[in-house]
Design a protein around this motif. Structure first.
Motif, PDB file in Angstrom:
ATOM      1  N   PHE A  70      -6.330   4.212   4.198  1.00 12.84           N
ATOM      2  CA  PHE A  70      -5.383   3.111   4.361  1.00 12.84           C
ATOM      3  C   PHE A  70      -5.764   2.432   5.804  1.00 12.84           C
TER       4      PHE A  70
ATOM      5  N   ASN B 120       0.114   6.485  10.496  1.00 13.57           N
ATOM      6  CA  ASN B 120      -0.641   5.641   9.742  1.00 13.57           C
ATOM      7  C   ASN B 120       0.428   4.566   9.086  1.00 13.57           C
TER       8      ASN B 120
ATOM      9  N   ILE C 140      -0.080   2.103   5.834  1.00 12.77           N
ATOM     10  CA  ILE C 140       0.825   2.408   4.869  1.00 12.77           C
ATOM     11  C   ILE C 140       2.021   1.640   4.657  1.00 12.77           C
TER      12      ILE C 140
ATOM     13  N   TYR D 142       0.992  -1.164  -0.080  1.00 14.00           N
ATOM     14  CA  TYR D 142       0.088  -0.046   0.015  1.00 14.00           C
ATOM     15  C   TYR D 142       1.023   1.069   0.037  1.00 14.00           C
TER      16      TYR D 142
ATOM     17  N   LEU E 289      -5.867   9.827   6.325  1.00 15.68           N
ATOM     18  CA  LEU E 289      -5.157   8.714   5.937  1.00 15.68           C
ATOM     19  C   LEU E 289      -5.625   7.283   6.306  1.00 15.68           C
TER      20      LEU E 289
ATOM     21  N   TYR F 110       5.413   5.523   1.996  1.00 22.96           N
ATOM     22  CA  TYR F 110       5.095   6.858   1.600  1.00 22.96           C
ATOM     23  C   TYR F 110       6.128   7.544   0.966  1.00 22.96           C
TER      24      TYR F 110
ATOM     25  N   ALA G 181       1.376  10.843   8.343  1.00 26.68           N
ATOM     26  CA  ALA G 181       1.792   9.464   7.584  1.00 26.68           C
ATOM     27  C   ALA G 181       2.368   8.807   8.698  1.00 26.68           C
TER      28      ALA G 181
ATOM     29  N   PHE H 277       1.341   5.416  -0.666  1.00 21.53           N
ATOM     30  CA  PHE H 277       0.757   6.778  -0.479  1.00 21.53           C
ATOM     31  C   PHE H 277       1.677   7.913  -0.996  1.00 21.53           C
TER      32      PHE H 277
END
Length: 342
Positions: free
Chosen positions: A219, A241, A223, A155, A215, A226, A238, A157
């Motif tokens: 997600f 997360n 994540i 995943y 976020l 990033y 971020a 971002f």
């Protein structure tokens, strides 16, 4: 040899804040269209110039950077696409098309050949050699594959996802089999991310009162990667997360408006508890990978698997405003200045 006018974008003086149009001015000098004998130099006509966030750093009076400051009273310089007019260098002939570091002016006398390559004419737009196939594109490639170490199914971002770097990072991640979400600052850019650039999801950060919650919404599982182009509050959100053993590539910090008063990180303890790897990088650390980058991106572009969005400004008169605009997100895609038609 007859002299001709040479329009130039002159840097007026050092700043610590964001650039403004008045930090630059247009002047016209004279130049002979001949490379001096014995100089080993070559004269080029500049066709396209690249607007890049790193240029802001060159407007500071700072002696300890990886690249020297601009010289007040002299033209700005940066990446460009140019055609050789005359040459005293055995490797370059009149008519050669080059991707290189050149002056923000109509004609430049070039002595340095680092980060220079010849362009072989094909069906790819010449301007893409300062974007998709230039420093911006290579930054995307090196940062994603070398710094982020992606795996299929992860995943990802990307902030400033509609910019020169972010738009390609997202597409490379999708081609690699990742799930990709991008952030940008206008509804037009969100539409481009989802409907042209192939991101799985995208959101307008200006419409999110709580970036951490935003976020988490996009997600819920966390994540893995990033790719950070903005720093500041988005990086902090971020960090909250990220998954355990997540990776953060720090490419830029365009959110930091005053470099004399940088915003610190609050959520850095997550680096320890989640064993996150965060790494800044410069594309020129990976130049040995440039041939593989070109092969990968050109083949995918020609197969229609990669697209690229440009924001083209016409003429050196528009250059200052074009450069200033990238720091407030006025550009949609890679900001390029067309100095002369091919």
């Amino acid at each position: 040899m007859e002299e001709v006018d040479n329009k130039q974008v002159i840097f007026k003086g050092y700043i610590k804040r964001l650039p403004e149009v008045t930090d630059m001015e247009i002047k016209v000098s004279k130049i002979k269209l001949k490379a001096p004998k014995g100089s080993g130099a070559f004269l080029v006509k500049n066709l396209y110039l690249s607007c890049d966030p790193y240029m802001r750093g060159r407007m500071r009076d700072f002696k300890y950077s990886y690249i020297p400051s601009f010289v007040p009273g002299q033209p700005l310089e940066g990446f460009g696409v140019s055609r050789v007019v005359d040459s005293d260098h055995p490797d370059f002939q009149p008519g050669d098309l080059l991707s290189l570091i050149t002056g923000w002016e109509e004609y430049s006398l070039i002595h340095r050949t680092d980060q220079l390559r010849k362009i072989q004419p094909d069906d790819i737009p010449l301007s893409y050699h300062v974007g998709l196939l230039g420093m911006s594109g290579f930054t995307s490639y090196a940062g994603f594959f070398e710094v982020c170490s992606p795996k299929k199914g992860e995943y990802v971002f990307v902030s400033a996802a509609c910019g020169a770097v972010g738009q390609l990072v997202g597409q490379l991640a999708k081609l690699h089999g990742c799930y990709v979400v991008g952030s940008a600052g206008t509804s037009q850019k969100i539409d481009l991310l989802k409907n042209k650039l192939g991101f799985d999801e995208a959101f307008n950060y200006k419409e999110e009162p709580d970036l951490k919650a935003a976020l988490k919404r996009y997600f819920p599982q966390g994540i893995d990667i990033y790719f950070d182009n903005v720093g500041g509050e988005m990086l902090d959100a971020a960090l909250l997360n990220m998954k355990i053993h997540g990776r953060i590539a720090v490419c830029g910090a365009v959110s930091q408006k005053d470099v004399s008063k940088p915003r610190g990180l609050y959520n850095w303890l997550n680096l320890i508890t989640k064993r996150i790897r965060i790494e800044g990088f410069l594309q020129n650390d990976y130049l040995h990978l440039y041939p593989s980058f070109l092969e990968h991106v050109i083949s995918n572009y020609k197969e229609g698997k990669i697209v690229y969005v440009e924001d083209m400004s016409e003429g050196l008169e528009s250059a200052a405003a074009a450069l200033v605009g990238i720091f407030s997100g006025k550009n949609v895609g890679k900001q390029v200045i067309r100095v002369a038609h091919e």
